[in-house]
Design an enzyme around this catalytic site. Sequence first.
Site, mmCIF file in Angstrom:
data_model
loop_
_atom_site.group_PDB
_atom_site.id
_atom_site.type_symbol
_atom_site.label_atom_id
_atom_site.label_comp_id
_atom_site.label_asym_id
_atom_site.label_seq_id
_atom_site.Cartn_x
_atom_site.Cartn_y
_atom_site.Cartn_z
ATOM 1 N N SER A 16 0.865 -1.172 0.000
ATOM 2 C CA SER A 16 0.000 0.000 0.000
ATOM 3 C C SER A 16 0.905 1.227 0.000
ATOM 4 C CB SER A 16 -0.943 -0.070 1.216
ATOM 5 O OG SER A 16 -1.908 0.937 1.148
ATOM 6 N N HIS A 43 -2.820 -1.160 -3.268
ATOM 7 C CA HIS A 43 -3.926 -0.231 -3.003
ATOM 8 C C HIS A 43 -3.682 1.049 -3.786
ATOM 9 C CE1 HIS A 43 -4.542 -2.106 1.239
ATOM 10 N NE2 HIS A 43 -4.993 -2.883 0.276
ATOM 11 N N ASP A 136 -4.658 -4.560 6.023
ATOM 12 C CA ASP A 136 -4.871 -5.539 4.958
ATOM 13 C C ASP A 136 -3.590 -6.348 4.720
ATOM 14 O OD1 ASP A 136 -6.161 -6.857 2.893
ATOM 15 O OD2 ASP A 136 -5.795 -5.281 1.417
#
Lengths: 197, 272
Positions: A16, A43, A136
Amino acid sequence: MAQNKIEYKVVVVGGSAGSLDIILKIISNADATGSILYIIVIHRKNDTNSMLPGLFSSRTKLKVKEVEDKDYILPGHIYIAPPDYHLLLENEHTFSLDASEKIYFSRPSIDVTFESVAEIFGASAIGVLLSGANADGAHGLSTIHRAGGFTIVQDPKSAEADYMPRQAIDKLKPDIVISADKIPDFLKNLILTPHNN
Amino acid sequence: MEFNIIKDDELDLLVNSLSDYGYDFTNYARASLKRRINRLLTIDRIPSFAELFYRVKNEEEYLTHVIEELTVNVTEMFRDPYVFKFLREKVLPVLATHPFIRIWHAGCATGEEVYSMAILLEEANLLHKSLIYATDINPSVIENIKRGIFSLGNLKQYSENYILSGGKKDFSAYYTAKYDFAKFDNRLKSKMVTATHNLVSDRSFNEFQLIFCRNVLIYFDKVLQDKVLTLFDESLEKLSFLVLGSKENLGFSKVANNFMQLDKEKIWRKIK
């Protein structure tokens, strides 16, 4: 009992905030023999005209593809989870997509793809979790771990955003925790080494 | 295996059982269906597959709930705004030449795209001569379309999407906000017809100039995708339009040669 050597077939990378640079280095250093496939889940903001495929293609001879529904899974390819979809694997040969609820405010979710890779590829998967400011990926990486796959976590000290790798280290004992700059070479050597399971 | 709560043979058992009630999940993509079932077990705190199976068999209301949860009902207004921009600029001018416009939103879930279409038609001054058929497998989500009420929390995103789609008005003029909800203007739904329709088992019911089916086919395997695309082919007039989700395709299908892709967006025109 005789032990069979298992060869790695897939490297799945999740990241991310702060992960793009290291992902680009992994891509530049990707295995050129064409026996491995890479799946990248990052992401990002949902933009239809994604720049990632072009950005990746300029750094590798492998074929780069942002996945469309029911695309084939082929070795020697780098697959990117498309924006605004979860990326799943139907079996060793076919992807599928899913536009269901976001997970940790994220779609694509790293957990979803990691879990799917663990189920389909088991011990022949390598999971890599990088920098990010989000929980996540930790659960998915532990699933890969339990399925016998190899797990790599970026050393939080070397991460621009250390929350994501820290969550993973809290949740499982990864096979290795290393700094960002060492990951590409480590991966390359690991792929060349069949392992016992 | 421990990583999945539901095992493959259990999934088969459930799928077989649901088909007894008229819901055929046989040709759904397995990976996603499994996720939905695991999610259901977690959300409903069901400790075992046996309990899930028992409740499906014995509680009619729970069966309805399971069907709702297994089918994905996530949608938004003006999702992929550039698709709607293309519709505004390239497709609606063609539809405008027809005396009467029939549009089908197949698998429309809670109807956000149906309302988006109604707004597009109104702004093109075509709503008065249009009929928008909105169908879904779930009766409860159809009810939401009739109410025209959506969560206020999403409206900021929808408003941004609307502007990117080429919308020139103040988006808030289309709804009245009350508490956490936005009630859309009744005139938008005046040309909507809602019905339950199961793409797996139901037939074509009309001829259309535009069919919307976005992010529905991804939940089907290629066999079922082909069957549904054939149904759409049979339900479209010549030179009409088909809109799929941004990562969906019809290139593999038997009917592929009947369609020509118009743009990098997933919009096709039926050419024969």
